[in-house]
Design an enzyme around this catalytic site. Structure first.
Site, PDB file in Angstrom:
ATOM      1  CB  THR A  36      35.966  14.377  73.672  1.00 56.52           C
ATOM      2  OG1 THR A  36      36.083  15.803  73.687  1.00 56.52           O
ATOM      3  CG2 THR A  36      36.984  13.757  74.592  1.00 56.52           C
ATOM      4  N   GLY A  37      35.245  15.447  70.551  1.00 51.43           N
ATOM      5  CA  GLY A  37      34.179  16.082  69.768  1.00 51.43           C
ATOM      6  C   GLY A  37      33.656  15.162  68.672  1.00 51.43           C
ATOM      7  CG  ASP A  54      46.324  18.527  69.098  1.00 51.47           C
ATOM      8  OD1 ASP A  54      46.219  19.405  69.982  1.00 51.47           O
ATOM      9  OD2 ASP A  54      46.560  17.329  69.334  1.00 51.47           O
ATOM     10  CB  SER A  79      37.066  12.935  81.482  1.00 47.68           C
ATOM     11  OG  SER A  79      37.076  11.756  82.253  1.00 47.68           O
ATOM     12  CE1 TYR A 142      38.426  18.994  82.900  1.00 50.12           C
ATOM     13  CE2 TYR A 142      37.237  19.051  84.992  1.00 50.12           C
ATOM     14  CZ  TYR A 142      37.355  19.447  83.674  1.00 50.12           C
ATOM     15  OH  TYR A 142      36.429  20.294  83.124  1.00 50.12           O
TER      16      TYR A 142
HETATM   17  P1  NAD Z   1      33.528  18.226  74.997  1.00 52.81           P
HETATM   18  O1  NAD Z   1      34.452  17.069  75.216  1.00 52.81           O
HETATM   19  O2  NAD Z   1      32.196  17.966  74.399  1.00 52.81           O
HETATM   20  O3  NAD Z   1      34.253  19.355  74.160  1.00 52.81           O
HETATM   21  C1  NAD Z   1      35.632  19.605  74.205  1.00 52.81           C
HETATM   22  C2  NAD Z   1      36.093  19.749  72.767  1.00 52.81           C
HETATM   23  O4  NAD Z   1      37.463  20.126  72.745  1.00 52.81           O
HETATM   24  C3  NAD Z   1      35.976  18.445  71.978  1.00 52.81           C
HETATM   25  O5  NAD Z   1      35.285  18.674  70.784  1.00 52.81           O
HETATM   26  C4  NAD Z   1      37.420  18.037  71.740  1.00 52.81           C
HETATM   27  O6  NAD Z   1      37.576  17.275  70.563  1.00 52.81           O
HETATM   28  C5  NAD Z   1      38.109  19.389  71.708  1.00 52.81           C
HETATM   29  N1  NAD Z   1      39.533  19.336  72.020  1.00 52.81           N
HETATM   30  C6  NAD Z   1      40.108  18.813  73.124  1.00 52.81           C
HETATM   31  N2  NAD Z   1      41.448  18.952  73.068  1.00 52.81           N
HETATM   32  C7  NAD Z   1      41.710  19.605  71.908  1.00 52.81           C
HETATM   33  C8  NAD Z   1      42.916  20.049  71.291  1.00 52.81           C
HETATM   34  N3  NAD Z   1      44.098  19.821  71.870  1.00 52.81           N
HETATM   35  N4  NAD Z   1      42.838  20.674  70.088  1.00 52.81           N
HETATM   36  C9  NAD Z   1      41.625  20.899  69.500  1.00 52.81           C
HETATM   37  N5  NAD Z   1      40.462  20.502  70.050  1.00 52.81           N
HETATM   38  C10 NAD Z   1      40.502  19.862  71.234  1.00 52.81           C
HETATM   39  O7  NAD Z   1      33.371  18.916  76.437  1.00 52.81           O
HETATM   40  P2  NAD Z   1      32.384  20.054  76.911  1.00 52.81           P
HETATM   41  O8  NAD Z   1      31.505  19.478  77.945  1.00 52.81           O
HETATM   42  O9  NAD Z   1      31.798  20.746  75.752  1.00 52.81           O
HETATM   43  O10 NAD Z   1      33.385  21.031  77.667  1.00 52.81           O
HETATM   44  C11 NAD Z   1      33.812  22.262  77.093  1.00 52.81           C
HETATM   45  C12 NAD Z   1      34.662  23.004  78.101  1.00 52.81           C
HETATM   46  O11 NAD Z   1      33.919  23.283  79.274  1.00 52.81           O
HETATM   47  C13 NAD Z   1      35.904  22.244  78.570  1.00 52.81           C
HETATM   48  O12 NAD Z   1      36.972  23.155  78.634  1.00 52.81           O
HETATM   49  C14 NAD Z   1      35.541  21.755  79.952  1.00 52.81           C
HETATM   50  O13 NAD Z   1      36.680  21.609  80.768  1.00 52.81           O
HETATM   51  C15 NAD Z   1      34.637  22.873  80.422  1.00 52.81           C
HETATM   52  N6  NAD Z   1      33.680  22.457  81.440  1.00 52.81           N
HETATM   53  C16 NAD Z   1      32.647  21.635  81.084  1.00 52.81           C
HETATM   54  C17 NAD Z   1      31.722  21.267  82.060  1.00 52.81           C
HETATM   55  C18 NAD Z   1      30.550  20.371  81.717  1.00 52.81           C
HETATM   56  O14 NAD Z   1      29.761  20.087  82.609  1.00 52.81           O
HETATM   57  N7  NAD Z   1      30.389  19.922  80.471  1.00 52.81           N
HETATM   58  C19 NAD Z   1      31.870  21.726  83.385  1.00 52.81           C
HETATM   59  C20 NAD Z   1      32.950  22.532  83.692  1.00 52.81           C
HETATM   60  C21 NAD Z   1      33.826  22.924  82.714  1.00 52.81           C
END
Ligand code: NAD
Length: 327
Positions: A36-37, A54, A79, A142
């Site tokens: 998702t990055g 990964d 998500s 999730y």
């Molecule tokens: P995001 O999707 O922008 O970032 C997540 C990143 O993790 C992405 O860049 C994705 O490519 C990377 N990723 C996922 N699986 C991977 C893997 N197996 N190996 C390497 N990279 C991997 O999401 P975010 O909003 O920045 O969320 C960051 C963290 O915060 C997450 O753990 C999420 O569960 C947690 N979180 C976010 C929120 C929010 O409101 N954004 C709220 C509660 C918790």
């Protein structure tokens, strides 16, 4: 000098933590598989060593953890709707990846691992505000997966004495959050749409409330959690939010003013797994790491709208003049 690893460094929160560390002159390594990055999120982070890979691959975890002192584990598939249609992918990126990382961190002698927990652990319990003593009640795959990650941290803290800290985030928003997917954070989607003059959709009646937390507050909490004395934080779970809430309808009105959008939202049926109310009790983080929110909701929203406005302008300029870089 300490070496910091940020997982999910190409994501919204990971890149923000990495940027703050670099701004302090720290040594930073990032890892991401771009599920998702976005590569554009790495712009400005050139001083960070970056590994594309990964975390489901133990070799990637081993390489990422080598010589690291402190890990900020942000990688996940964040998500609720996606976890309902594809719980296996959610489990891999939230649980499998976390376990691999913990094993590699343990083997490499990482001192502390700070984990991005989620307020979804509290489920739809009517108790407000949510405090860490409440029994978790995950109501989506999730939430279950993020909670499983917390439990693995607790196990590694008990069995191996690793300094693990969980910060439960509540609806984080701010610059660099991806606004382009159905699964994106609601504020990111609303900002993009309303700036473009498009009608945003509110699922449900809009009376649902959230403890919307501006990104700088979450970064601040992470930096505090990383430097707090071990006896205060080892094995602890704490909320990282603002301790105040706002409904989606009120948020829409704030955004209407900031974006100049003239219309009304479209209301659609509420979504499975969505939570009615979410408000954090932040007393524990105040006590254990001295956390206080540093940017309030109105100011955070103003900065966020401004950032989306500017990136939209840059994107248009890049389309008109392809040699310009899109930030
Ligand atoms: P995001 O999707 O922008 O970032 C997540 C990143 O993790 C992405 O860049 C994705 O490519 C990377 N990723 C996922 N699986 C991977 C893997 N197996 N190996 C390497 N990279 C991997 O999401 P975010 O909003 O920045 O969320 C960051 C963290 O915060 C997450 O753990 C999420 O569960 C947690 N979180 C976010 C929120 C929010 O409101 N954004 C709220 C509660 C918790």
């Amino acid at each position: 000098m300490q070496l910091y690893l940020v997982t999910g460094a190409a994501g919204f929160i990971g890149r923000s933590i990495a940027a703050a560390l670099l701004a302090r002159g720290e040594l930073v390594r990032g890892v991401d598989n771009f599920i998702t990055g976005k590569r554009a999120n790495l712009n400005g982070l050139e001083a960070m060593e970056f590994i594309e890979g990964d975390l489901n691959d133990p070799r990637v975890c081993a390489k990422a953890c080598e010589a690291v002192d402190i890990v900020f584990h942000e990688a996940a598939l964040p998500s609720v709707p996606l976890s309902i249609t594809n719980p296996i992918a959610t489990n891999q990126c939230c649980v499998g990846a976390t376990l691999n990382l913990l094993m590699a961190a343990q083997a490499a002698g990482v001192r502390r691992l700070v984990y991005a927990g989620s307020s979804s652990a509290y489920g739809d319990s009517p108790t407000q505000p949510k405090h860490e003593g409440m029994l978790p009640e995950p109501i989506s795959p999730y939430a279950a997966a993020k909670l499983a990650g917390e439990h693995y941290l607790s196990a590694f803290s008990h069995v191996h004495g690793m300094e693990t800290v969980v910060l439960r985030y509540f609806n984080v928003f701010g610059p660099h959050q991806d606004p382009t997917s159905h699964y994106s954070g609601v504020l990111a989607i609303f900002c993009r749409k309303m700036l473009a003059g498009e009608v945003p959709t509110i699922y449900g009646d809009g009376g649902q409330s959230r403890d919307f937390t501006y990104i700088d507050n979450v970064v601040h909490a992470n930096l505090l959690a990383a430097s707090a004395p071990a006896e205060k934080v080892r094995g602890k779970v704490m909320n990282a939010a603002t301790g105040s809430r706002i409904t989606l309808n009120d948020t829409f009105h704030h955004l209407r003013r900031l974006t100049g959008f003239k219309g009304s939202p479209l209301y659609a049926q509420g979504r499975a797994g969505d939570i009615r109310e979410s408000l954090a009790d932040i007393t524990l983080a105040q006590k254990l790491i001295g956390y206080e929110p540093i940017v309030g909701f109105p100011e955070g929203l103003r900065r966020t709208v401004e950032w989306y406005r500017q990136s939209e302008e840059k994107s248009h300029a890049a389309q008109a003049y392809p040699s310009l870089e899109y930030a």
